[in-house]
Design an enzyme around this catalytic site. Structure first.
Site, PDB file in Angstrom:
ATOM      1  N   ASN A  10     -50.587 -27.571   2.293  1.00  0.00           N
ATOM      2  CA  ASN A  10     -49.285 -26.960   2.530  1.00  0.00           C
ATOM      3  C   ASN A  10     -48.660 -27.352   3.586  1.00  0.00           C
ATOM      4  O   ASN A  10     -49.079 -28.599   3.965  1.00  0.00           O
ATOM      5  CB  ASN A  10     -50.110 -25.279   3.040  1.00  0.00           C
ATOM      6  CG  ASN A  10     -51.324 -25.451   4.333  1.00  0.00           C
ATOM      7  OD1 ASN A  10     -50.661 -25.765   5.344  1.00  0.00           O
ATOM      8  ND2 ASN A  10     -52.546 -25.410   3.912  1.00  0.00           N
ATOM      9  N   LYS A  44     -58.497 -40.591 -12.148  1.00  0.00           N
ATOM     10  CA  LYS A  44     -57.054 -39.896 -12.109  1.00  0.00           C
ATOM     11  C   LYS A  44     -56.938 -39.469 -13.530  1.00  0.00           C
ATOM     12  O   LYS A  44     -57.055 -39.893 -14.542  1.00  0.00           O
ATOM     13  CB  LYS A  44     -55.965 -41.189 -11.775  1.00  0.00           C
ATOM     14  CG  LYS A  44     -54.485 -40.872 -11.945  1.00  0.00           C
ATOM     15  CD  LYS A  44     -53.574 -41.899 -11.598  1.00  0.00           C
ATOM     16  CE  LYS A  44     -52.152 -41.325 -11.947  1.00  0.00           C
ATOM     17  NZ  LYS A  44     -51.281 -42.626 -12.065  1.00  0.00           N
ATOM     18  N   ASP A  76     -64.537 -18.486   3.782  1.00  0.00           N
ATOM     19  CA  ASP A  76     -63.622 -17.993   4.727  1.00  0.00           C
ATOM     20  C   ASP A  76     -64.251 -18.257   6.142  1.00  0.00           C
ATOM     21  O   ASP A  76     -65.331 -17.841   6.629  1.00  0.00           O
ATOM     22  CB  ASP A  76     -63.426 -16.432   4.854  1.00  0.00           C
ATOM     23  CG  ASP A  76     -62.164 -15.986   5.879  1.00  0.00           C
ATOM     24  OD1 ASP A  76     -62.297 -16.343   7.036  1.00  0.00           O
ATOM     25  OD2 ASP A  76     -61.191 -15.584   5.301  1.00  0.00           O
ATOM     26  N   PHE A 119     -55.435 -16.170  13.178  1.00  0.00           N
ATOM     27  CA  PHE A 119     -53.932 -16.283  13.009  1.00  0.00           C
ATOM     28  C   PHE A 119     -53.640 -15.719  11.698  1.00  0.00           C
ATOM     29  O   PHE A 119     -54.369 -15.736  10.748  1.00  0.00           O
ATOM     30  CB  PHE A 119     -53.265 -17.697  12.918  1.00  0.00           C
ATOM     31  CG  PHE A 119     -53.077 -18.317  14.356  1.00  0.00           C
ATOM     32  CD1 PHE A 119     -54.178 -18.521  15.264  1.00  0.00           C
ATOM     33  CD2 PHE A 119     -51.523 -18.632  14.499  1.00  0.00           C
ATOM     34  CE1 PHE A 119     -53.298 -18.927  16.550  1.00  0.00           C
ATOM     35  CE2 PHE A 119     -51.160 -19.057  15.778  1.00  0.00           C
ATOM     36  CZ  PHE A 119     -52.138 -19.242  16.923  1.00  0.00           C
ATOM     37  N   LYS A 161     -62.121  -8.975   8.997  1.00  0.00           N
ATOM     38  CA  LYS A 161     -62.831 -10.039   9.395  1.00  0.00           C
ATOM     39  C   LYS A 161     -63.340  -9.858  10.940  1.00  0.00           C
ATOM     40  O   LYS A 161     -64.121 -10.897  11.183  1.00  0.00           O
ATOM     41  CB  LYS A 161     -61.947 -11.334   9.607  1.00  0.00           C
ATOM     42  CG  LYS A 161     -60.983 -11.520   8.047  1.00  0.00           C
ATOM     43  CD  LYS A 161     -60.328 -13.024   8.449  1.00  0.00           C
ATOM     44  CE  LYS A 161     -59.665 -13.258   7.056  1.00  0.00           C
ATOM     45  NZ  LYS A 161     -59.152 -14.620   6.865  1.00  0.00           N
TER      46      LYS A 161
HETATM   47  O1  PMT Z   1     -49.389 -26.109  11.905  1.00  0.00           O
HETATM   48  P1  PMT Z   1     -48.093 -25.734  12.330  1.00  0.00           P
HETATM   49  O2  PMT Z   1     -47.181 -26.283  11.375  1.00  0.00           O
HETATM   50  O3  PMT Z   1     -47.985 -25.788  13.705  1.00  0.00           O
HETATM   51  O4  PMT Z   1     -47.959 -24.327  11.798  1.00  0.00           O
HETATM   52  C1  PMT Z   1     -48.548 -23.082  12.280  1.00  0.00           C
HETATM   53  C2  PMT Z   1     -49.178 -22.459  11.559  1.00  0.00           C
HETATM   54  C3  PMT Z   1     -47.960 -21.538  10.888  1.00  0.00           C
HETATM   55  C4  PMT Z   1     -50.064 -22.727  10.395  1.00  0.00           C
HETATM   56  C5  PMT Z   1     -50.049 -21.229  12.408  1.00  0.00           C
HETATM   57  O5  PMT Z   1     -49.364 -20.475  13.340  1.00  0.00           O
HETATM   58  C6  PMT Z   1     -50.841 -20.363  11.444  1.00  0.00           C
HETATM   59  O6  PMT Z   1     -50.075 -19.265  11.131  1.00  0.00           O
HETATM   60  N1  PMT Z   1     -52.053 -20.452  11.142  1.00  0.00           N
HETATM   61  C7  PMT Z   1     -52.945 -19.548  10.198  1.00  0.00           C
HETATM   62  C8  PMT Z   1     -52.390 -19.808   8.583  1.00  0.00           C
HETATM   63  C9  PMT Z   1     -53.143 -19.086   7.934  1.00  0.00           C
HETATM   64  O7  PMT Z   1     -53.847 -19.766   6.819  1.00  0.00           O
HETATM   65  O8  PMT Z   1     -52.934 -17.993   7.898  1.00  0.00           O
HETATM   66  P2  PMT Z   1     -53.738 -16.667   6.481  1.00  0.00           P
HETATM   67  O9  PMT Z   1     -52.949 -15.686   6.911  1.00  0.00           O
HETATM   68  O10 PMT Z   1     -53.753 -17.251   5.338  1.00  0.00           O
HETATM   69  O11 PMT Z   1     -55.210 -16.837   7.293  1.00  0.00           O
HETATM   70  C10 PMT Z   1     -55.737 -16.001   8.152  1.00  0.00           C
HETATM   71  C11 PMT Z   1     -56.549 -16.690   9.086  1.00  0.00           C
HETATM   72  O12 PMT Z   1     -57.889 -16.868   8.310  1.00  0.00           O
HETATM   73  C12 PMT Z   1     -56.164 -17.989   9.919  1.00  0.00           C
HETATM   74  O13 PMT Z   1     -56.620 -17.796  10.953  1.00  0.00           O
HETATM   75  C13 PMT Z   1     -56.900 -18.989   8.926  1.00  0.00           C
HETATM   76  O14 PMT Z   1     -57.177 -20.113   9.635  1.00  0.00           O
HETATM   77  C14 PMT Z   1     -58.257 -18.262   8.451  1.00  0.00           C
HETATM   78  N2  PMT Z   1     -58.821 -18.646   7.262  1.00  0.00           N
HETATM   79  C15 PMT Z   1     -58.075 -18.777   6.006  1.00  0.00           C
HETATM   80  C16 PMT Z   1     -58.505 -19.120   4.839  1.00  0.00           C
HETATM   81  C17 PMT Z   1     -60.151 -19.710   4.996  1.00  0.00           C
HETATM   82  N3  PMT Z   1     -60.735 -19.953   3.976  1.00  0.00           N
HETATM   83  N4  PMT Z   1     -60.709 -19.749   6.159  1.00  0.00           N
HETATM   84  C18 PMT Z   1     -60.095 -19.276   7.405  1.00  0.00           C
HETATM   85  O15 PMT Z   1     -60.700 -19.483   8.374  1.00  0.00           O
END
Ligand code: PMT
Length: 401
Positions: free
Chosen positions: A211, A290, A307, A324, A342
């Site tokens: 991503n 590949k 997660d 986040f 969560k």
């Molecule tokens: O890295 P940059 O370019 O500076 O950009 C910053 C950012 C946009 C990546 C950052 O500010 C941000 O939003 N990070 C979280 C991105 C994300 O995956 O969001 P989500 O809404 O899909 O996930 C929610 C939360 O679950 C996040 O804290 C994520 O770390 C966590 N997660 C998600 C999936 C997973 N398998 N495990 C997790 O812990």
């Protein structure tokens, strides 16, 4: 109202930019704070404001020559650097920032920077396109990683007629930040674990799903947490950023590796901040060789990743957990449901997929929620934003513990 300065000897280095006129006011304010101010100027700074102005305002001679015959050992720059308790380069031009980032010492200001052993601050000022150039941002991250603190720049109208990031921060705000007392409560000795950047989910040895995360938000948070006194561990996906010195860095690639690295540390941490954009799905089977393009169509089967955030929040005892949320729509609704589902202590939600902020941008804005409160942190650069978020986290963390 400004607090009393701790550092009395302030060396203000002025570079050649239109914002140099603001440094005259900065000199006045620094003196008003009780600081003994000495001024160093580049040759081009003198084209914008005359040394006499600074001499009159500082009450001291102004320095601009590298070799000063008046100094008894002809080593004026070393003496000046030794004298200073604090150096502030304002305005810091793109040119001076680049030279400092590369260890050049071709004039008095860059030489002073290299010779200084006290805290160094920079207040950048430049055209918005120059500020957002990748090379300038890389130079800034290099300097930050070596301990330089940046104040601003601000967004707004510029002398060149353009609008954007690059205006030098106003002198009163620079003065406030220079003399700001450490925040209380802070994170002295607190262990903070931060995940940052993207993950890569391999389809075959040469192709992967990823991503747009650059890691900038997570790395800025790591620096802000260290500034607040925390012991920081950064679990980082593949990014192209200088590693912050003094943080423990654990490099990973896939979501599964990030899960293992975070869980190995989470039981010994006080605060976990999940900034990483972890892949939600990963290829069910990654090919060992590949994949050939013989087939007209291929189907990719994906399975859900574990997660990490939920797993950390389920620990008993769990650290203070900050998630986040990256959303393209219904930001508040999704953020709140992520926080509740969560079982998080706090969530920082940002808009993504827009022109400003979010992924791979130097700026961001956040909507922060916790169990009985919320606040908005408006669009600003990710470093300033991180200081504000770390302050909030520290306050909530101390209230809970
Ligand atoms: O890295 P940059 O370019 O500076 O950009 C910053 C950012 C946009 C990546 C950052 O500010 C941000 O939003 N990070 C979280 C991105 C994300 O995956 O969001 P989500 O809404 O899909 O996930 C929610 C939360 O679950 C996040 O804290 C994520 O770390 C966590 N997660 C998600 C999936 C997973 N398998 N495990 C997790 O812990």
């Amino acid at each position: 109202m400004l607090s009393k300065p701790i550092k009395k000897h302030v060396l203000l280095a002025v570079c050649g930019g239109i914002a140099a006129y603001k440094s005259a006011e900065l000199t006045r304010l620094l003196r008003k704070q009780g600081a003994d101010v000495r001024i160093a100027m580049t040759q081009s700074a003198k084209a914008f404001v005359g040394p006499l102005t600074f001499q009159a305002l500082s009450g001291n001679p102004v320095y601009s020559e590298l070799l000063d015959a008046d100094e008894e050992n002809a080593m004026g720059h070393i003496n000046l650097a030794r004298w200073a308790d604090l150096v502030i380069i304002a305005p810091a031009t793109a040119n001076t920032i680049a030279k400092c980032a590369h260890g050049m010492a071709d004039n008095l200001v860059t030489t002073l920077f290299l010779a200084a052993t006290c805290p160094v601050y920079m207040a950048p000022a430049m055209n918005q396109a120059m500020w957002s150039k990748t090379i300038t941002q890389e130079n800034i991250r290099k300097l930050e990683a070596s301990g330089v603190k940046f104040i601003g720049p601000e967004v707004g109208d510029q002398a060149c007629g353009e609008t954007g990031f690059g205006r030098m921060t106003e002198p009163a705000e620079i003065c406030r930040q220079l003399f700001a007392q450490p925040q209380s409560p802070n994170l002295l000795g607190v262990k903070v674990l931060i995940s940052a950047g993207p993950t890569r989910e391999y389809i075959d040895p040469v192709r992967y799903i990823t991503n747009r995360s650059s890691g900038k938000m997570g790395y800025a948070l790591a620096c802000a947490a260290m500034d607040a006194g925390a012991e920081v561990t950064l679990v980082s996906g593949p990014v192209n950023l200088p590693q912050p010195s003094n943080a423990e860095i654990i490099s990973v690639e896939s979501a599964a590796q990030m899960y293992d690295a975070v869980m190995a540390k989470a039981t010994q941490t006080d605060i976990y901040i999940g900034t990483a954009a972890v892949a939600d799905y990963s290829p069910k089977d990654s090919a060992n060789e590949k994949i050939k393009k013989d087939a007209y169509q291929i189907n990719l089967s994906l399975t859900k990743t574990k997660d990490i955030l939920s797993a950390v929040a389920r620990l008993n005892p769990a650290p203070f957990v900050v998630g986040f949320a990256a959303e393209t729509n219904d930001l508040v609704t999704y953020a709140l449901s992520k926080m509740h589902n969560k079982n998080l202590d706090m969530i920082a939600a940002n808009w993504v997929g827009q022109t400003e902020g979010g992924f791979d941008s130097d700026q961001n804005a956040l909507e922060i929620f916790w169990k009985d409160g919320r606040t908005t942190l408006p669009m600003t650069d990710k470093h300033h934003l991180s200081q504000q978020l770390i302050d909030l986290i520290a306050t909530r963390f101390h209230e809970k513990n």
